[in-house]
Each structure stands twice: as C-alpha cells, then as structure tokens.
Design a protein around this motif. Sequence first.
Motif, PDB file in Angstrom:
ATOM      1  N   ALA A   1      84.087 -88.231 -42.029  1.00 25.66           N
ATOM      2  CA  ALA A   1      82.753 -88.192 -41.437  1.00 25.66           C
ATOM      3  C   ALA A   1      81.871 -87.335 -42.312  1.00 25.66           C
ATOM      4  N   LYS A   2      80.643 -87.790 -42.560  1.00 24.75           N
ATOM      5  CA  LYS A   2      79.697 -86.921 -43.256  1.00 24.75           C
ATOM      6  C   LYS A   2      78.304 -87.181 -42.720  1.00 24.75           C
ATOM      7  N   GLY A   3      77.411 -86.255 -43.008  1.00 24.78           N
ATOM      8  CA  GLY A   3      76.066 -86.444 -42.500  1.00 24.78           C
ATOM      9  C   GLY A   3      75.171 -85.256 -42.743  1.00 24.78           C
ATOM     10  N   MET A   4      74.139 -85.177 -41.927  1.00 25.50           N
ATOM     11  CA  MET A   4      73.153 -84.100 -41.997  1.00 25.50           C
ATOM     12  C   MET A   4      72.879 -83.607 -40.580  1.00 25.50           C
ATOM     13  N   LEU A   5      72.781 -82.277 -40.453  1.00 22.15           N
ATOM     14  CA  LEU A   5      72.567 -81.666 -39.136  1.00 22.15           C
ATOM     15  C   LEU A   5      71.335 -80.793 -39.173  1.00 22.15           C
ATOM     16  N   SER A   6      70.543 -80.809 -38.118  1.00 25.00           N
ATOM     17  CA  SER A   6      69.470 -79.823 -38.046  1.00 25.00           C
ATOM     18  C   SER A   6      70.128 -78.462 -37.824  1.00 25.00           C
ATOM     19  N   ASN A   7      69.564 -77.419 -38.468  1.00 21.83           N
ATOM     20  CA  ASN A   7      70.195 -76.096 -38.386  1.00 21.83           C
ATOM     21  C   ASN A   7      69.969 -75.447 -37.017  1.00 21.83           C
TER      22      ASN A   7
ATOM     23  N   ARG B   1      63.391 -87.495 -45.209  1.00 23.34           N
ATOM     24  CA  ARG B   1      61.987 -87.082 -45.305  1.00 23.34           C
ATOM     25  C   ARG B   1      61.059 -88.275 -45.134  1.00 23.34           C
ATOM     26  N   ARG B   2      61.390 -89.392 -45.790  1.00 25.15           N
ATOM     27  CA  ARG B   2      60.532 -90.586 -45.725  1.00 25.15           C
ATOM     28  C   ARG B   2      60.445 -91.138 -44.303  1.00 25.15           C
ATOM     29  N   VAL B   3      61.548 -91.073 -43.585  1.00 24.88           N
ATOM     30  CA  VAL B   3      61.579 -91.702 -42.256  1.00 24.88           C
ATOM     31  C   VAL B   3      61.178 -90.722 -41.156  1.00 24.88           C
ATOM     32  N   HIS B   4      61.652 -89.470 -41.257  1.00 14.42           N
ATOM     33  CA  HIS B   4      61.449 -88.529 -40.147  1.00 14.42           C
ATOM     34  C   HIS B   4      60.502 -87.384 -40.477  1.00 14.42           C
ATOM     35  N   GLY B   5      60.005 -87.338 -41.719  1.00 19.51           N
ATOM     36  CA  GLY B   5      59.033 -86.310 -42.084  1.00 19.51           C
ATOM     37  C   GLY B   5      59.668 -85.059 -42.647  1.00 19.51           C
ATOM     38  N   SER B   6      58.823 -84.255 -43.282  1.00 16.08           N
ATOM     39  CA  SER B   6      59.313 -83.045 -43.953  1.00 16.08           C
ATOM     40  C   SER B   6      59.796 -81.997 -42.979  1.00 16.08           C
ATOM     41  N   SER B   7      59.173 -81.924 -41.807  1.00 13.37           N
ATOM     42  CA  SER B   7      59.565 -80.862 -40.878  1.00 13.37           C
ATOM     43  C   SER B   7      61.047 -80.978 -40.543  1.00 13.37           C
ATOM     44  N   VAL B   8      61.551 -82.198 -40.376  1.00  8.88           N
ATOM     45  CA  VAL B   8      62.975 -82.386 -40.129  1.00  8.88           C
ATOM     46  C   VAL B   8      63.763 -82.208 -41.431  1.00  8.88           C
ATOM     47  N   ALA B   9      63.299 -82.884 -42.485  1.00  6.90           N
ATOM     48  CA  ALA B   9      64.060 -82.898 -43.749  1.00  6.90           C
ATOM     49  C   ALA B   9      64.266 -81.495 -44.313  1.00  6.90           C
ATOM     50  N   ASN B  10      63.283 -80.604 -44.070  1.00 14.47           N
ATOM     51  CA  ASN B  10      63.396 -79.234 -44.595  1.00 14.47           C
ATOM     52  C   ASN B  10      64.399 -78.379 -43.823  1.00 14.47           C
ATOM     53  N   GLU B  11      64.863 -78.878 -42.688  1.00 14.05           N
ATOM     54  CA  GLU B  11      65.706 -78.057 -41.811  1.00 14.05           C
ATOM     55  C   GLU B  11      67.111 -78.620 -41.629  1.00 14.05           C
ATOM     56  N   VAL B  12      67.517 -79.568 -42.489  1.00 16.56           N
ATOM     57  CA  VAL B  12      68.857 -80.134 -42.307  1.00 16.56           C
ATOM     58  C   VAL B  12      69.859 -79.556 -43.305  1.00 16.56           C
ATOM     59  N   ILE B  13      71.092 -79.490 -42.858  1.00 18.27           N
ATOM     60  CA  ILE B  13      72.180 -79.043 -43.728  1.00 18.27           C
ATOM     61  C   ILE B  13      73.246 -80.131 -43.769  1.00 18.27           C
ATOM     62  N   ASP B  14      73.931 -80.211 -44.896  1.00 15.43           N
ATOM     63  CA  ASP B  14      74.913 -81.292 -45.009  1.00 15.43           C
ATOM     64  C   ASP B  14      76.221 -80.910 -44.321  1.00 15.43           C
ATOM     65  N   PHE B  15      77.000 -81.930 -44.072  1.00 14.11           N
ATOM     66  CA  PHE B  15      78.195 -81.746 -43.264  1.00 14.11           C
ATOM     67  C   PHE B  15      79.234 -82.777 -43.671  1.00 14.11           C
ATOM     68  N   GLU B  16      80.490 -82.377 -43.700  1.00 14.17           N
ATOM     69  CA  GLU B  16      81.545 -83.321 -44.067  1.00 14.17           C
ATOM     70  C   GLU B  16      82.879 -82.874 -43.478  1.00 14.17           C
ATOM     71  N   VAL B  17      83.643 -83.806 -42.952  1.00 10.25           N
ATOM     72  CA  VAL B  17      84.974 -83.472 -42.452  1.00 10.25           C
ATOM     73  C   VAL B  17      85.842 -84.730 -42.549  1.00 10.25           C
ATOM     74  N   SER B  18      87.121 -84.557 -42.800  1.00  9.37           N
ATOM     75  CA  SER B  18      87.979 -85.730 -42.832  1.00  9.37           C
ATOM     76  C   SER B  18      89.377 -85.375 -42.345  1.00  9.37           C
ATOM     77  N   ASN B  19      90.120 -86.397 -41.984  1.00 11.48           N
ATOM     78  CA  ASN B  19      91.474 -86.188 -41.479  1.00 11.48           C
ATOM     79  C   ASN B  19      92.304 -87.422 -41.810  1.00 11.48           C
ATOM     80  N   THR B  20      93.267 -87.241 -42.710  1.00 10.21           N
ATOM     81  CA  THR B  20      94.030 -88.411 -43.147  1.00 10.21           C
ATOM     82  C   THR B  20      94.960 -88.905 -42.044  1.00 10.21           C
TER      83      THR B  20
END
Length: 334
Positions: free
Chosen positions: A237-243, A212-231
């Motif tokens: 890998a983890k992060g945030m994706l726009s929906n 939100r601080r860097v890219h603004g609320s319009s982006v921050a309000n539309e992201v969903i979290d994401f995580e995947v791993s493979n031993t």
Amino acid sequence: QNVVNKIAAGEIIVAPVNALKELIENAVDAGSTSIEIVVKDGGLKLLQITDNGSGINRDDMPILCERFTTSKLKVFEDLESISTYGFRGEALASISMIAHLTVTTKTKDSNCAWRAVYADGKLVPPKPGQSADPKPCAGRQGTQITVEDLFYNTPSRRRAFRSSSEEYTKILDVVGRYAVHCEGVAFSCKKHGESGVGVATTSSTNLVERIRRVHGSSVANEVIDFEVSNTGLGFKAKGMLSNANYHVKKTTLLLFINGRAVESSSIKKSIDAIYSTFLPKHGHPFVYLSIDIEPDRVDVNVHPTKREVNFLHEDEVIEIIAAGIQERLAAVDT
Ligand code: ADP
Ligand code: MG
C-alpha cells in the motif's frame, strides 16, 4: 434475449458516471498518456472520451460490443484475474444497449482511422440505407468513444435524473480520482461548448503535483507520503496523507485497489478513527491510498455497480495499513 441484455446493462450502468468510469479504465488500459472528456447534460446527452492509446484493430470492430468481448484475458490462467477486474468485456456491450455509441479509432499500424456506430451490441448503419461496416476516416492514433442519449430506450430511468449538475459533480469526482492515481497520464474534463475545465492535469509523474492540480495547493502543501507492505498477506500500500495539523471539511479518501477506484467503508472508518484522535471535532483527513493485492485474494467488483471491495484477510490488512499510517503521522513533525 434483448430484454435480458437491456436489464443486465441497466444494472451495470445506473448513471453516466458508471459508464465514464469504465471508459476511463479502458483508455488507461490502452496505455494512453492523454485522456480528454467532454460532457453534456451531466453525461446524459453526451459523454465523449478521447485517448491517445493503442487504438482498436479494424478487424476487431465488428465484435467490439458483443458481450464478453475482451482483449484482456489472453491465456486461460488469466481467468483467475477475473476476480480482480470483475466482469470482463461487458462495459462497451452494456453501453451499446442503452445509448447511441460511436467509436472512432486508429492503431499505430493503420494508415487511417475507422469509425463505427453500435446499437444493442452490433454494428448498425450510421444513417438508414448506409452500410453498417466501419468506415475509414481521418484521425490520430487512439480511440474516441462517443456516448449519446444515455437511457434513451428506458425513459423512466432517464426521467429519474433530476439534476444534471449532480451527475456532473460525480463525473468530476471520478475523473479527479484517476487524474491523481494515473502517473504520466494527462486528464481533462469539461462541459461541452464551454471553455472552463472541471479537471485539468498534466502528464506529470509527480504525485504531489497531480494532487495540486486536482485538489489545490492548500492540500498538496500539507501531504506526506506513506508506504507499507506485507509479503505474508500479499499486499503493498502506498499513498499520501494529510498531516496531523491540517484538515479538510469532509473526509476525502481516494482509494484504489489494483488500479481500480473503489470504496471501502471499513478502510474509511479506520482512517477516520486514527485522525479523530487528534483532529478538531469538525476536521477530517485527505488520504490517497493505492493498494495492490495479489489478484487471487481480492474481489474488486463483487458486482459492477458495487464499488465496495472484498478481499481475503481484510481485517489484518486494514490493521497493518492503519498502524503504518499512525506511525507515519507520528514521525512527521509539522
Ligand atoms: P474489458 O475492458 O473488460 O475488456 P470492455 O467492454 O470495457 O471490456 O472493452 C472491450 C474491449 O475493447 C477491450 O478489451 C479492449 O480490447 C477494447 N477497447 C475498449 N476501449 C478501448 C480503448 N479506449 N482503447 C483501446 N482498446 C479499447
Ligand atoms: Mg473495460
């Protein structure tokens, strides 16, 4: 020898943003929770970065800017991680070859700060006739690195920069990337002598808040979290994706591998491909992706200026991440 060093330095630092990225990584590695950056003329006249990290010991200052001086390879086995972090102990050495470099630093245990000026890898007197030894001065714990007159001794390269605003834009982009990625670190970046800030974040541990601080609320309000791993493939890998119902004008991919901001055209391509199946023609995603790969499987800095990464089993890793992203997007109804 000096000419060789200067050429090597010019290959590592081709623009102010390359120097700044190295300095930010050093400040982060030093455990800072606050990193303040001041820029003049797109970084060509001045790049100053002030952190509140560990500081540097007075006794280490004379060799600080010698090539291959690093505190980050303590044991021999650590040599393996060279592949992760790329060229070691070259950043400050390179910067001292092509700019006026001043370091002011204080560790927790020192009762004063110390200031030193460097040129061509060595301590130099701040003014003719003075001693080159570090001088005691007042200061708080942490380190301030001041880089002035970048490329002063390679005028043709200096002249090649036509627009300082273009360089400033690149600087804000890199600061913004680390400001999103670095949990618990407050960043600020502004032009010298101006009150308006280009980037300003708090030391929040909340990723959405940092976006939100860097890219603004319009982006921050539309992201969903994401995580995947493979031993088996040794990565997380983890992060945030726009929906799926939101898009930006240009693909924004903030990609980190083992804590370093990097580029990967193959990852970008595969993310674009996923979103293109449902976004409108001119719509693109915002994606923050942080991948941790076992150090011996990745070559982050094939060459310091090449931010493109290579890693083992790249196709399989990207395929798994892409499948994870696809699944996550499908699971969220917006
Ligand atoms: P590297 O980061 O690869 O070790 P650098 O040339 O970037 O090489 O830095 C050399 C050394 O200087 C680092 O290993 C670290 O010990 C010290 N150093 C540089 N910047 C900082 C900082 N901001 N705070 C504390 N120590 C620093
Ligand atoms: Mg470094």
